[in-house]
Every structure is written in C-alpha cells, then in structure tokens.
Scaffold this active site. Sequence first.
Site, PDB file in Angstrom:
ATOM      1  N   CYS A  89       0.860  -1.181   0.000  1.00 11.88           N
ATOM      2  CA  CYS A  89       0.000   0.000   0.000  1.00 11.88           C
ATOM      3  C   CYS A  89       0.894   1.226   0.000  1.00 11.88           C
ATOM      4  O   CYS A  89       1.592   1.488   0.993  1.00 11.88           O
ATOM      5  CB  CYS A  89      -0.922  -0.009   1.215  1.00 11.88           C
ATOM      6  SG  CYS A  89      -2.030   1.418   1.317  1.00 11.88           S
ATOM      7  N   GLY A  90       0.915   1.976  -1.092  1.00 12.45           N
ATOM      8  CA  GLY A  90       1.824   3.105  -1.233  1.00 12.45           C
ATOM      9  C   GLY A  90       1.494   4.253  -0.303  1.00 12.45           C
ATOM     10  O   GLY A  90       2.368   4.753   0.418  1.00 12.45           O
ATOM     11  N   ASP A 247     -10.235   5.892  -3.186  1.00 10.62           N
ATOM     12  CA  ASP A 247      -9.006   6.427  -2.618  1.00 10.62           C
ATOM     13  C   ASP A 247      -8.985   7.942  -2.779  1.00 10.62           C
ATOM     14  O   ASP A 247      -9.138   8.459  -3.884  1.00 10.62           O
ATOM     15  CB  ASP A 247      -7.807   5.796  -3.324  1.00 10.62           C
ATOM     16  CG  ASP A 247      -6.516   5.928  -2.525  1.00 10.62           C
ATOM     17  OD1 ASP A 247      -6.364   6.929  -1.809  1.00 10.62           O
ATOM     18  OD2 ASP A 247      -5.663   5.037  -2.640  1.00 10.62           O
ATOM     19  N   CYS A 251      -3.005   7.335  -4.850  1.00  7.43           N
ATOM     20  CA  CYS A 251      -2.808   5.886  -4.737  1.00  7.43           C
ATOM     21  C   CYS A 251      -1.391   5.489  -5.153  1.00  7.43           C
ATOM     22  O   CYS A 251      -1.004   5.653  -6.313  1.00  7.43           O
ATOM     23  CB  CYS A 251      -3.828   5.122  -5.567  1.00  7.43           C
ATOM     24  SG  CYS A 251      -3.802   3.332  -5.246  1.00  7.43           S
ATOM     25  N   THR A 253       0.271   2.319  -5.026  1.00  2.00           N
ATOM     26  CA  THR A 253       0.397   1.141  -5.892  1.00  2.00           C
ATOM     27  C   THR A 253      -0.334   1.366  -7.209  1.00  2.00           C
ATOM     28  O   THR A 253       0.061   0.821  -8.244  1.00  2.00           O
ATOM     29  CB  THR A 253      -0.129  -0.124  -5.190  1.00  2.00           C
ATOM     30  OG1 THR A 253      -1.487   0.058  -4.794  1.00  2.00           O
ATOM     31  CG2 THR A 253       0.717  -0.454  -3.971  1.00  2.00           C
TER      32      THR A 253
END
Length: 331
Positions: A89-90, A247, A251, A253
């Site tokens: 999860c970035g 999101d 985001c 990823t």
Amino acid sequence: MRHTFLCIDGHTGGNPVRVVHGAVPNLRGRTMSEKRQDFLKQHDWIRKALMFEPRGHDMMSGAIIYPPCSDDADASILFIETSGCLPMCGHGLIGTVTIGLEHGLITPRVDGQLEIDVPAGRVSVTFTRAGDKVTGVRVRNIGSYLAHKDVEISVEGLGPLTVDVSYGGNFYAIVDPQPGYGGLEQMRPADILRFSPLVRAAVNRAVTIVHPLDATVQGCSHVLWTGAPTEGADGRNAVFYGDKAIDRSPCGTGTSARLAQLTARGKLRVGDTYVHESIIHSRFTGRVEELTDVGGNPGIIPSIEGQAFVTGLNTIFVDDRDPFPEGFQLV
C-alpha cells in the site's frame, strides 16, 4: 475481555492511515507474505475491529509495524484495511513511515534511508525532515508490470470497454477514456461506486490474474479510472477498492501500476517522472527508476513520493460484550 489498541492516526494525500502499535499479535512465518497469511487466518478480527464501523469507516486504512524479517531491513509493515491485508500500500507506507519516524516507532540505521519488508517484497525508502517533521517520503516500490493488455469487457450502463490490467503491488483494471467512458471529469463519485464493482467482476471473469512469483496475490482488486489533470500534473485518477471505497490520495500502488502500463505502451521511459493527481487534487510524484523482470514479464521499478500528516492519537477499545466487536459494514 476488553482489548486495548494504541493507534496514531494520520493521512497521506487525504486518505487515512491508522498505525497500530503496542500490544499486537506475534505472527508466524519467515517472510511478511507468510506472516500476512497467518494474520488473515488467526487474527483478522483485529483488522475488522479497527477498520470497520463503528471504530473505522469505508475508507479506513492502516498498518502494523513489526520487527524486520531480514537482517538488513529496518522494519516490517503489515497493511490492514477494509478490503483485507494488501500485499503493498503506497499511501499507507508513506503515512506509516512518517508516523513511525515522528513518534519513534521506526529507527533508521542510516538517516534518511529505510529498508522495509512488506508482504509484496522489499521496498526502499528515502525521506527528508525539517526538525521533528517528516517533509517527504519517496518509496522505491517492488517490480511492477502490465499483466494483461486490451482486455475486452462489457459493463451495463457503459457498454463495451477495453481495459489494461497492471500490477503495482496490487492488480488494477485501468480504464482510460474511450467510447462509453469520457474520462474521470464526467464521473461523479456515485458513478465510480456504481460501475467499479461491475468492471472488477467483468475483468476477473475475462482473464485469470495471478502474480508469477506469489500465487497468494491474485485477482483484480482495484479499478483505476483515468482523466484529464489540472495544471502541473500529468494525469488524474480515482481508484476504487474494497466494497465501496474511493481512494482520496493518488494511490501509491495505483501510480506504480499506471507507470508500468505507460512504460509498456512506450509512453514513459526510464528516468521519466509522472505527477499523478487524485480525485481531490492531491498529488504524488512517480518516477520510472529502472527496467526489471517480474517472473518472466517485462516490468519496471517505480518510485512514488508524497507527504503525510499526523491527525491525532487514538486509544481504541474492543470489548467482547460489545454487540459489534468486529465491527460491521453497510454494503
């Protein structure tokens, strides 16, 4: 019994990050991928209790910091959110590193640098500080690649669509403007929530999606809708995940998956940067660091840079006498 969880809350680009510290379960396994599986089998009630209502909400995302799995890493991170335990999860990593550094939960061996074990593999992090505030975090992500090109699906209300499936730590169906979809600027949040589950289901019916190096990572889990950016950005997106989450950040990823897709299509090259804008206009700066091989598939090593902010300290109780000890969702 009443369980007590000490949490530090924050956000990255507008999307929440809840870091759990203190009394957390020991996990079995040699790698974070194995530990992720053990958490899901034995301790998933913790994720549900802290992410779902009434203690969380549909967009809630978090992480648990663990000791490193490998000798040369600084820490390990398990990602928890409403949709499960993501391999990577970035926005969550940027937020967790920021919170961990500012509150003494992570101590780097080399100042300005971190090596982090995550379920998707090893990621490298560089960061900057001004006093006690972390002012920027750049994540050198895992190998990302375009998994399936030009997947043809049909979605009620949109008609025929052609999408790419790209991996950046999770598998994304990327929907670019085309007949039937005029771009993100023509979509309301309600439209994204309505159409995304249909796109995801159609993609999973159309192609078999399995990571070539880790069979536990499979299936399209996210949908990335693209659109025209505002001045100073190169692209804009809205990412759908879970059952009804959008999101708020660009985001991490998803940006990695987008970079991999654009590189595979010849639109980006090694060294190129890509400023990615979210649905609320927050931004990450992505960069194609190098080419790589992902289990026999041509791919890239991307990086993502962003900033996170702490919003508060939170002591959360989970009481077995509570009628909703594991929370709930209205779907």
